[in-house]
Design a protein around this motif. Structure first.
Motif, short mmCIF file in Angstrom:
data_model
loop_
_atom_site.label_atom_id
_atom_site.label_comp_id
_atom_site.label_asym_id
_atom_site.label_seq_id
_atom_site.Cartn_x
_atom_site.Cartn_y
_atom_site.Cartn_z
N SER A 35 8.55 3.06 56.07
CA SER A 35 9.74 2.46 55.47
C SER A 35 11.01 3.13 55.99
O SER A 35 12.00 2.46 56.31
CB SER A 35 9.66 2.60 53.95
OG SER A 35 10.85 2.13 53.34
N MET A 36 10.98 4.45 56.12
CA MET A 36 12.16 5.17 56.60
C MET A 36 12.43 4.88 58.07
O MET A 36 13.59 4.82 58.50
CB MET A 36 11.98 6.67 56.37
CG MET A 36 13.23 7.48 56.63
SD MET A 36 13.12 9.19 56.04
CE MET A 36 13.40 8.94 54.29
N VAL A 37 11.37 4.70 58.86
CA VAL A 37 11.55 4.33 60.27
C VAL A 37 12.27 3.00 60.38
O VAL A 37 13.18 2.83 61.20
CB VAL A 37 10.19 4.27 61.01
CG1 VAL A 37 10.36 3.65 62.39
CG2 VAL A 37 9.58 5.65 61.13
N ALA A 38 11.88 2.04 59.55
CA ALA A 38 12.53 0.73 59.56
C ALA A 38 14.00 0.84 59.18
O ALA A 38 14.87 0.20 59.79
CB ALA A 38 11.80 -0.21 58.59
N ASP A 39 14.31 1.68 58.19
CA ASP A 39 15.71 1.87 57.79
C ASP A 39 16.52 2.52 58.90
O ASP A 39 17.68 2.15 59.14
CB ASP A 39 15.77 2.74 56.53
CG ASP A 39 15.20 2.05 55.30
OD1 ASP A 39 15.08 0.81 55.33
OD2 ASP A 39 14.87 2.75 54.32
N LYS A 43 19.79 1.06 60.92
CA LYS A 43 21.02 1.86 60.99
C LYS A 43 21.49 1.98 62.43
O LYS A 43 22.70 1.86 62.73
CB LYS A 43 20.75 3.25 60.41
CG LYS A 43 21.95 4.17 60.37
CD LYS A 43 22.73 4.03 59.09
CE LYS A 43 23.78 5.09 58.93
NZ LYS A 43 24.52 4.96 57.66
N LEU A 44 20.58 2.22 63.35
CA LEU A 44 20.92 2.38 64.76
C LEU A 44 21.48 1.09 65.34
O LEU A 44 22.40 1.13 66.17
CB LEU A 44 19.70 2.84 65.54
CG LEU A 44 19.91 3.11 67.03
CD1 LEU A 44 20.87 4.28 67.24
CD2 LEU A 44 18.58 3.40 67.73
N MET A 53 19.96 13.79 59.22
CA MET A 53 20.11 15.09 58.56
C MET A 53 19.02 15.30 57.53
O MET A 53 18.58 14.36 56.86
CB MET A 53 21.48 15.17 57.86
CG MET A 53 22.67 15.00 58.77
SD MET A 53 24.22 15.05 57.84
CE MET A 53 25.43 14.88 59.16
N GLY A 54 18.60 16.54 57.41
CA GLY A 54 17.59 16.88 56.41
C GLY A 54 17.31 18.37 56.44
O GLY A 54 17.69 19.07 57.38
N ALA A 55 16.61 18.83 55.42
CA ALA A 55 16.27 20.25 55.33
C ALA A 55 15.29 20.62 56.44
O ALA A 55 14.60 19.76 57.00
CB ALA A 55 15.67 20.56 53.96
N PHE A 205 22.28 9.72 58.13
CA PHE A 205 20.99 9.18 57.69
C PHE A 205 20.19 10.36 57.15
O PHE A 205 19.76 11.23 57.91
CB PHE A 205 20.25 8.51 58.86
CG PHE A 205 18.99 7.81 58.44
CD1 PHE A 205 19.01 6.48 58.06
CD2 PHE A 205 17.77 8.48 58.41
CE1 PHE A 205 17.85 5.82 57.67
CE2 PHE A 205 16.61 7.83 58.01
CZ PHE A 205 16.65 6.50 57.64
N LEU A 206 20.04 10.40 55.84
CA LEU A 206 19.42 11.54 55.18
C LEU A 206 17.91 11.40 55.12
O LEU A 206 17.39 10.35 54.70
CB LEU A 206 20.00 11.70 53.77
CG LEU A 206 21.53 11.85 53.70
CD1 LEU A 206 21.96 12.03 52.25
CD2 LEU A 206 21.99 13.03 54.55
#
Length: 691
Positions: A35-39, A43-44, A53-55, A205-206
């Protein structure tokens, strides 16, 4: 057990990545982020810049490389990536060159990338991108900047210049897109730059933590794909351990590591509860592995390991500590690196621009979880922070060796304590040299107003006086009957080492500060007493040094082609990198002698005694080793630059030597067995046995 898709034994392929991130070639095993890959894809499509961005440990890089990029390649996108490291312009240029000329490798790639980086600094990237899109029929171009936080280690001026070039290209060129992957704890530094603050508006993109369903997919689907089973209830145990509230992102790399360890301990294609207990679960698997590896090291290796690991950690200032890339020359002995790389605690690579091997920690999780490493890093932290700052400054200086990039002010004053500090915390020779050069340049600035007028007024008198002294020293050296005048040799060539250490300094000033560096070519130094002298880089071409005492002397990098050293004492002499082409070393005593990378082509070592001599990387083509004796030294006294003497046991070392059919090994002897000769090439060992 046979894997379903590849028709190979499952024991040969792990569907889990340990502490490594997933790359494009691991797409088939990347689950839980669909799901996140699709988002991210959507976005791109809508923006030219996306800041992922992320921890640390949240899976940012894996999401981009194993999730997004394979999809883009299928659609025909041009895709390339790079890391800024210490030279972001070169990294970007190399990425472009790999697209322009995919077949370029090695030195050709480095040359083209270096040239292009200079062009980009001056002209920007518009023309480069335009030529690429034209060549590839207007395909969309994506550049991925992994570990974008490395940009903040660059000098401020270069950092701003690079960001301007990169972001200007985005605004001026259609069809060009950029993804930067940034750790969340560096967002403060990113937002401290106005250019990035403006650019990152609506570009973020978090990457948050996985939920339990996604964790389950990441555990179960790779195993299912490879025909593996998990014992009933094992997934629940894993999910319970990994789903600790607030720690999900940090636990993702630990989960992958634990799954890799479970895969290694599989029984009949099953991942078991017993194996999970044995590895101490998600939380304990990495720590247990690191402790076990450390415990298996020898005492000396353990001491080296503490220095190595701390050199691979970049201390945070307002951010968490991170891993950093370190080169082979900065590390020195590579044997321990190889051991730790095989154990997957570090990973090695290659910096083509520097033409050097590199090493870095396998993952930041090691810094967070391994208490022993945390302890090492915390020791002398303020001093280590200073070393890190000086090291960053040195890397900037090395690019062009410009005087304005030398240390100055308070930083120089603080850095001076590194030379005075006696705590062994792994200060490299490069840093020491950089600090000394900065101190010297500062002192020269101070005395310049006084020294230069004096030199101008007194130069003619001083010049003739100095040259007269040189003539007297040459004469005194030549008339000596059995022992050349030690003082004359020092007067003539005692300053040659400074040419190596301070190559940019004007020669007239260097000689007046450190002493002369005159040629001793064809000099008569028979039976000289030259022990412990620093004669680095001296020209002794065709000199007669027969019967001389050179024990403990530093002749590294010296010119000794066709020199006569027969019958001389070369105990613990430093001849590393020396040119001994055609030199006569017959009947010499090479006790603990350093011949690393020395050129001994066509040299005569007949009847020499190689007792604990170090020949690593030496060129022995055409050399005469007839009746040479190899043996270990029970006690070898090794002289260091300060002439401190220490006791060590040492055996001859032939690692990476060069030799050919013209190298004469006739009548060679060894005291004991051939096993005492370290790293002897197998084919050469057989040849010795035959003799």
């Amino acid at each position: 057990m046979w894997c379903i898709r590849k028709k190979v034994n499952c024991s040969d392929i792990s569907p889990y990545r340990g502490l490594d991130s997933f790359r494009e070639e691991h797409e088939q095993w990347f689950f839980g982020r669909e799901s996140m890959v699709a988002d991210l894809y959507e976005k791109l499509l809508s923006r030219s810049l996306v800041a992922v961005m992320g921890a640390s440990g949240s899976g940012k890089s894996s999401l981009v490389f194993a999730g997004l990029l394979p999809r883009l390649r299928v659609e025909g996108w041009l895709v390339e990536n790079f890391r800024p490291k210490t030279n972001p312009f070169y990294g970007l240029a190399e990425a472009f060159v790999r697209l322009i000329e995919p077949d370029l490798l090695g030195s050709q790639l480095v040359k083209e990338a270096s040239d292009l980086s200079e062009f980009i600094k001056r002209k920007g990237i518009s023309e480069v991108v335009a030529s690429l899109t034209h060549k590839y029929a207007r395909k969309s171009l994506l550049i991925v900047v992994d570990q974008f936080e490395e940009i903040f280690t660059c000098k401020k001026q270069e950092q701003e210049h690079f960001l301007k070039v990169l972001l200007d290209g985005l605004t001026k060129i259609s069809g060009f897109k950029l993804i930067v992957i940034l750790r969340a704890d560096f967002c403060g530094q990113a937002y401290g730059e106005r250019t990035l603050t403006d650019a990152f508006q609506d570009a973020q993109f978090l990457v948050g933590p996985m939920n339990l369903k996604e964790f389950q997919e990441a555990i179960q689907q790779p195993a299912k794909l490879e025909g593996l089973e998990l014992e009933p209830g094992l997934i629940d145990r894993l999910l319970q351990d990994v789903g600790e509230e607030g720690q999900e992102s940090r636990n993702l790399p630990l989960l992958e590591f634990a799954l890799t360890k479970l895969w290694e301990r599989q029984k009949n294609g099953r991942l078991t509860h017993q194996a999970y207990t044995d590895i101490h679960g998600v939380k304990g698997a990495l720590v247990q592995h690191a402790n076990q590896v450390y415990a298996r090291l020898s005492r000396d290796q353990q001491q080296q390991a503490s220095q190595l690991f701390t050199r691979l950690v970049r201390l945070g200032s307002g951010t968490e500590d991170t891993r950093k890339i370190t080169t082979r020359s900065e590390i020195g002995d590579w044997e321990l690196v190889t051991i730790l790389a095989n154990e997957r605690l570090v990973m090695t690579g290659r910096d083509e621009q520097l033409q050097e091997d590199t090493v870095e920690l396998i993952h930041e999780a090691l810094i967070r979880e391994w208490k022993l490493l945390e302890q090492w890093v915390s020791e002398n932290r303020n001093l280590r922070q200073l070393i890190q700052t000086v090291e960053d400054a040195r890397k900037v200086w090395l690019v062009g060796k410009k005087r304005e990039n030398l240390l100055e002010g308070r930083l120089l004053k603080n850095a001076k304590q590194l030379l005075d500090n006696r705590i062994d915390i792994g200060i490299s020779k490069g840093i020491q040299s950089f600090v000394r050069w900065s101190l010297l340049w500062r002192r020269l600035q101070i005395v310049a107003l006084l020294l230069i007028p004096l030199l101008i007024v007194g130069m003619p008198i001083e010049y003739f006086s100095r040259e007269d002294s040189v003539k007297q020293d040459y004469f005194r050296m030549e008339i000596s009957s059995e022992q050349a005048d030690r003082e004359a040799v020092l007067n003539l060539a005692g300053g040659c080492w400074a040419e190596w250490q301070y190559p940019e300094m004007p020669s007239y000033l260097r000689e007046r500060l450190f002493g002369n560096c005159r040629s001793l070519r064809a000099a008569n130094l028979k039976k000289s007493y030259l022990q412990n002298l620093n004669l680095r880089g001296v020209d002794l071409h065709e000199a007669d040094l027969s019967g001389s005492r050179l024990g403990g002397a530093d002749l590294s990098g010296s010119e000794l082609e066709s020199a006569n050293l027969s019958g001389s004492d070369l105990s613990i002499t430093n001849l590393s990198g020396a040119n001994l082409w055609g030199a006569n070393l017959s009947n010499t005593g090479l006790f603990g002698t350093n011949l690393i990378n020395a050129s001994l082509i066509s040299a005569n070592l007949n009847n020499a005694r190689l007792v604990g001599a170090d020949l690593r990387g030496a060129d022995l083509r055409g050399a005469n080793f007839e009746r040479v004796t190899f043996s270990c030294a029970d006690t070898v006294y090794r002289a260091y630059p300060e002439f401190i003497v220490s006791k060590i046991k040492q055996c001859p070392n032939l690692k990476d030597i060069k030799w050919d059919k013209n190298t004469n090994w006739k009548g060679i002897e060894v005291w004991g067995t051939w096993d005492i000769v370290e790293n002897i090439p197998p084919e050469l060992k057989e040849q010795f046995k035959d003799k």
